[in-house]
Design a protein around this motif. Structure first.
Motif, PDB file in Angstrom:
ATOM      1  N   LYS A 261      13.573  88.663 -13.475  1.00 20.55           N
ATOM      2  CA  LYS A 261      14.975  89.063 -13.294  1.00 20.55           C
ATOM      3  C   LYS A 261      15.122  90.550 -12.971  1.00 20.55           C
ATOM      4  N   PRO A 262      14.596  91.451 -13.810  1.00 22.84           N
ATOM      5  CA  PRO A 262      14.782  92.868 -13.447  1.00 22.84           C
ATOM      6  C   PRO A 262      14.063  93.249 -12.150  1.00 22.84           C
ATOM      7  N   MET A 263      12.970  92.561 -11.838  1.00 18.21           N
ATOM      8  CA  MET A 263      12.215  92.924 -10.643  1.00 18.21           C
ATOM      9  C   MET A 263      12.598  92.064  -9.435  1.00 18.21           C
ATOM     10  N   ASN A 264      13.587  91.211  -9.627  1.00 13.83           N
ATOM     11  CA  ASN A 264      14.122  90.418  -8.520  1.00 13.83           C
ATOM     12  C   ASN A 264      13.053  89.562  -7.825  1.00 13.83           C
ATOM     13  N   ALA A 265      12.238  88.902  -8.646  1.00  9.73           N
ATOM     14  CA  ALA A 265      11.259  87.956  -8.102  1.00  9.73           C
ATOM     15  C   ALA A 265      11.906  86.584  -8.078  1.00  9.73           C
ATOM     16  N   VAL A 266      12.547  86.288  -6.952  1.00  8.88           N
ATOM     17  CA  VAL A 266      13.303  85.048  -6.834  1.00  8.88           C
ATOM     18  C   VAL A 266      12.781  84.244  -5.653  1.00  8.88           C
ATOM     19  N   VAL A 267      12.954  82.937  -5.751  1.00  7.86           N
ATOM     20  CA  VAL A 267      12.611  82.078  -4.612  1.00  7.86           C
ATOM     21  C   VAL A 267      13.823  81.232  -4.264  1.00  7.86           C
ATOM     22  N   ALA A 268      13.820  80.715  -3.054  1.00  6.11           N
ATOM     23  CA  ALA A 268      14.873  79.802  -2.642  1.00  6.11           C
ATOM     24  C   ALA A 268      14.576  78.423  -3.211  1.00  6.11           C
ATOM     25  N   GLY A 269      15.560  77.834  -3.855  1.00  7.54           N
ATOM     26  CA  GLY A 269      15.407  76.487  -4.402  1.00  7.54           C
ATOM     27  C   GLY A 269      15.672  75.434  -3.336  1.00  7.54           C
ATOM     28  N   PRO A 270      15.596  74.168  -3.718  1.00 11.98           N
ATOM     29  CA  PRO A 270      15.761  73.070  -2.755  1.00 11.98           C
ATOM     30  C   PRO A 270      17.079  73.152  -1.982  1.00 11.98           C
ATOM     31  N   ASN A 271      18.094  73.709  -2.611  1.00 12.73           N
ATOM     32  CA  ASN A 271      19.384  73.798  -1.920  1.00 12.73           C
ATOM     33  C   ASN A 271      19.673  75.209  -1.414  1.00 12.73           C
ATOM     34  N   GLY A 272      18.607  76.000  -1.303  1.00 17.58           N
ATOM     35  CA  GLY A 272      18.781  77.338  -0.777  1.00 17.58           C
ATOM     36  C   GLY A 272      19.242  78.348  -1.802  1.00 17.58           C
ATOM     37  N   GLU A 273      19.481  77.889  -3.025  1.00 18.63           N
ATOM     38  CA  GLU A 273      19.949  78.826  -4.042  1.00 18.63           C
ATOM     39  C   GLU A 273      18.818  79.753  -4.496  1.00 18.63           C
ATOM     40  N   SER A 274      19.172  80.918  -4.983  1.00 13.49           N
ATOM     41  CA  SER A 274      18.203  81.937  -5.366  1.00 13.49           C
ATOM     42  C   SER A 274      17.842  81.770  -6.848  1.00 13.49           C
ATOM     43  N   ILE A 275      16.562  81.523  -7.116  1.00 12.04           N
ATOM     44  CA  ILE A 275      16.141  81.217  -8.481  1.00 12.04           C
ATOM     45  C   ILE A 275      15.082  82.202  -8.961  1.00 12.04           C
ATOM     46  N   PRO A 276      15.342  82.941 -10.047  1.00  8.47           N
ATOM     47  CA  PRO A 276      14.283  83.816 -10.588  1.00  8.47           C
ATOM     48  C   PRO A 276      13.157  82.945 -11.148  1.00  8.47           C
ATOM     49  N   VAL A 277      11.923  83.290 -10.852  1.00  7.77           N
ATOM     50  CA  VAL A 277      10.821  82.421 -11.282  1.00  7.77           C
ATOM     51  C   VAL A 277      10.553  82.551 -12.773  1.00  7.77           C
ATOM     52  N   GLU A 278      10.065  81.439 -13.316  1.00  7.29           N
ATOM     53  CA  GLU A 278       9.639  81.382 -14.717  1.00  7.29           C
ATOM     54  C   GLU A 278       8.181  81.818 -14.782  1.00  7.29           C
ATOM     55  N   MET A 279       7.891  82.749 -15.660  1.00  5.92           N
ATOM     56  CA  MET A 279       6.533  83.290 -15.691  1.00  5.92           C
ATOM     57  C   MET A 279       5.868  83.165 -17.065  1.00  5.92           C
ATOM     58  N   GLY A 280       4.546  83.243 -17.031  1.00  7.57           N
ATOM     59  CA  GLY A 280       3.757  83.350 -18.247  1.00  7.57           C
ATOM     60  C   GLY A 280       2.563  84.239 -17.957  1.00  7.57           C
ATOM     61  N   SER A 281       1.962  84.804 -19.005  1.00  4.98           N
ATOM     62  CA  SER A 281       0.708  85.519 -18.786  1.00  4.98           C
ATOM     63  C   SER A 281      -0.293  85.100 -19.853  1.00  4.98           C
TER      64      SER A 281
END
Lengths: 437, 437
Positions: B293-313
């Motif tokens: 979210k703060p770093m704006n790591a988003v992808v386009a979803g199936p309907n073109g919507e902008s989705i911040p990715v879920e992460m783990g480390s």
């Protein structure tokens, strides 16, 4: 590896910031990503190649009798004060202060540290000769990093350090590395010319740079034209042999960097002299007691006398080699990897992902080639054939195996050699036999 | 490797500066050398083991579908300002200013950098899921480095980062790493217990530490006594299976670090609860969108919507593992390496170097074992048998093959298993068949 899930962000556009072809192609093939000026992340495709280059370097160092260890990147400034190089090294050295206000640095090279390790443990001439190397990330704060990984700030280097009881033994150590370097570069498909070179901040009086001729090279070099057609390793001795004759006959053919070359004294007539540009991929030094004396790295000799050891150091620019290989081996369509360092052995191109029969044959070929020990890039993406061909040429996989519905009707697939562009149609079994045999 | 030329500076005395057994044994076996506080050089014997540990980690990451890359050690401070962690991280982060006065740092971890790489290239949900890892030297400026490589400042870590389109997919990524970690540690002969853990400066709400029980461990831990006898990988699924049932039944057996443990709410009766010390060798985190979210790591979803990715480390302390393995596997005489990480497979002890027949048989065994793919430490030094036995026990090679003139008179050699001390006399051929077969 299925390309549908492989993180290989190829680019269609040519990046404008890249001045030389190797940098452009590494960016376009999704091999690297710049994270700061002169600092790169190695993406999966690039890292696969880097590890292959590293492994060839390692195998030849081991064959030459050098032993691998690993020194840390962060060094104490005090060590460098002992040798007198702390102030000499200038702004290229990244200086650091830790939380306890101790002066540290990110190592640009390791002569001091290895000498310190040596003197802690080696006390007798009986423990010599010794050659220790590591393959390690280094940092040099270049004022103008450029040409991608060719002149980056953080880079992977193999550096070896030899310790001998006397100058004659040190010469033999030098000659073993000289041979190891020629073998190393030849295995990568590179023609490296050993050139008399300046010693610079490392010191000493005997030094060779190993140079790949390339128009984009940063160094001016001169050599006898015989070098252009010479197979230097023909009739080369093994590491256990006396290397002096080989060393003498190889170095008798003139080759020098421009710092060492002097037109007035050059023994080669102008008609036989090649003036060219070159990429330095290795540099070896014999520097005698330059570090052992000030750092008191001495051993007891046969009569108990205290003898400062004779040393040499031997560097290979491992990450730079990737750029050099690409400079030496590419065409308009992309990289042409020599087999030994290719990221994959075979690129398997599915011309119609989603077609049941094509998918089945491809999956079968993919499994069988892997079982046979081949590394396969399987392009199972839903892309046009043209895009798949372009990417496969771009990333330079040595063999391309193309499978589509039309060929399968008559039971044939197409095999293409990336380097020559030669294509042949053959049966699935014949293709398998050729690639997996 | 012939020990007469191998750089393996074993020590007879016990180093007084080392407080725990793994540190003492690594120093005594000539595996490491401290170069500054909490910073070590890995000598050839130690580096051999480190590379084996690293390779097991790599193979299990690959098997789990993670892809290897390599990020640089030096990072830009600006990236860390984006996530807000630059000021949070405190003095453990080694801060650096380059020659152009840019603020840099020696990376203690890589969430920011991998998120930056991700957002540069991944634009669509179709490119997910993705898990990228590297095995890299990191630096954390510990205020009191101690216990050798267990809490050093420069250390080797495997860190993986997963990217998923939604929390359900991110949970599956977490479960794959959970399984990969159990497999990784088991291959090294370690029993690692996954414990509910605090997330600390990484963030998120789901986290497990993988803990090796050991008296010298730095962490206080609690677990159900069933863990002590559990074979956690019995009937474990494969990576392609639904891992939820396995994850549920494994995590249902109570285990928690002392930050997470609360005696008041602990579901385990006191009589079944084990309170112990442990060594943390791995730590996994699911932290949702904390960085995306703060770093704006988003992808386009199936309907073109902008989705911040879920992460783990997902981290493994690769260099620390060497200490943990030694803590778990040693005796009064030295290290007892599990076969999978041993620096050599076989120690070949020549009881009388210089005796022609003994030398001949040893050289023959040495060659044949190597041809069979075994890594052999051949002790051809001119030392007393007692010193050779002591060194071979100290460095912990799994099999010792002892050859001397007395046995050879009747054609026998002695084979000793380091772990059990069991010895048997057998013919040369039988020994070869057993070791090389």
């Amino acid at each position: 590896m299925r390309l549908s899930s492989f993180f290989m962000p190829t680019l269609k556009e040519t990046p404008t910031e890249a001045q030389i072809v190797s940098h452009r192609l590494m960016l376009r093939a999704g091999m690297i990503r710049q994270t700061s000026a002169g600092i790169y992340a190695w993406l999966p495709l690039g890292y696969r190649v880097l590890r292959k280059i590293e492994q060839i370097v390692r195998e030849e160092q081991d064959a030459a009798g050098a032993q691998e260890l690993l020194m840390p990147t962060i060094q104490s400034a005090d060590l460098w004060r002992e040798s007198g190089r702390y102030d000499d090294y200038g702004k290229e050295m990244l200086r650091i202060t830790d939380r306890h206000d101790r002066e540290m640095l990110f190592g640009p090279t390791n002569e001091e540290m290895i000498t310190d390790i040596f003197r802690a443990f080696v006390k007798s001439y009986r423990q010599l000769p010794l050659n220790l190397y590591h393959i390690q990330w280094k940092f040099r704060d270049e004022i103008r990093p450029r040409f991608g990984v060719m002149r980056g700030r953080e880079f992977l280097m193999k550096d070896a350090y030899s310790f001998d009881i006397d100058p004659a033994s040190a010469r033999r150590a030098y000659q073993r590395m000289f041979l190891a370097y020629l073998r190393t570069f030849a295995r990568m498909g590179l023609k490296a010319i050993p050139m008399r070179a300046d010693t610079g901040p490392i010191g000493g009086d005997l030094s060779h740079e190993f140079i790949i001729l390339a128009e984009t090279g940063e160094s001016g070099v001169f050599c006898h034209k015989d070098w252009l057609s010479l197979d230097v390793l023909k009739d080369a001795p093994g590491f256990a042999d006396d290397l002096q004759p080989f060393f003498d006959r190889t170095t008798a053919i003139y080759a020098a960097t421009d710092e060492k070359h002097d037109a007035a004294t050059c023994p080669v007539p102008e008609s036989d002299l090649v003036s060219a540009r070159g990429i330095e991929v290795g540099h070896i030094f014999n520097f005698g007691t330059k570090y052992s004396k000030p750092m008191n790295a001495v051993v007891a000799g046969p009569n108990g006398e205290s003898i400062p050891v004779e040393m040499g150091s031997y560097g290979i620019g491992v990450s730079r080699l990737m750029g050099a290989i690409i400079e030496a081996s590419h065409d308009d369509n992309g990289i042409i990897w020599p087999d030994a360092v290719a990221p994959f052995d075979v690129g398997l191109v599915n011309l119609k992902s989603g077609d049941a029969e094509t998918d089945r044959v491809c999956a079968d070929l993919y499994a069988k080639l892997q079982t046979a020990g081949r590394e396969v890039a399987y392009d199972d993406r839903e892309e046009r054939p043209g895009a798949k061909f372009a990417d496969m040429d771009l990333i330079g996989v040595p063999w391309q195996l193309v499978v589509g519905p039309r060929g399968l009707k008559t039971g044939v697939v197409e095999l293409k050699r990336r380097a020559t562009g030669e294509k042949e149609e053959l049966s699935i079994d014949a293709a398998l036999a050729k690639l997996a045999g």
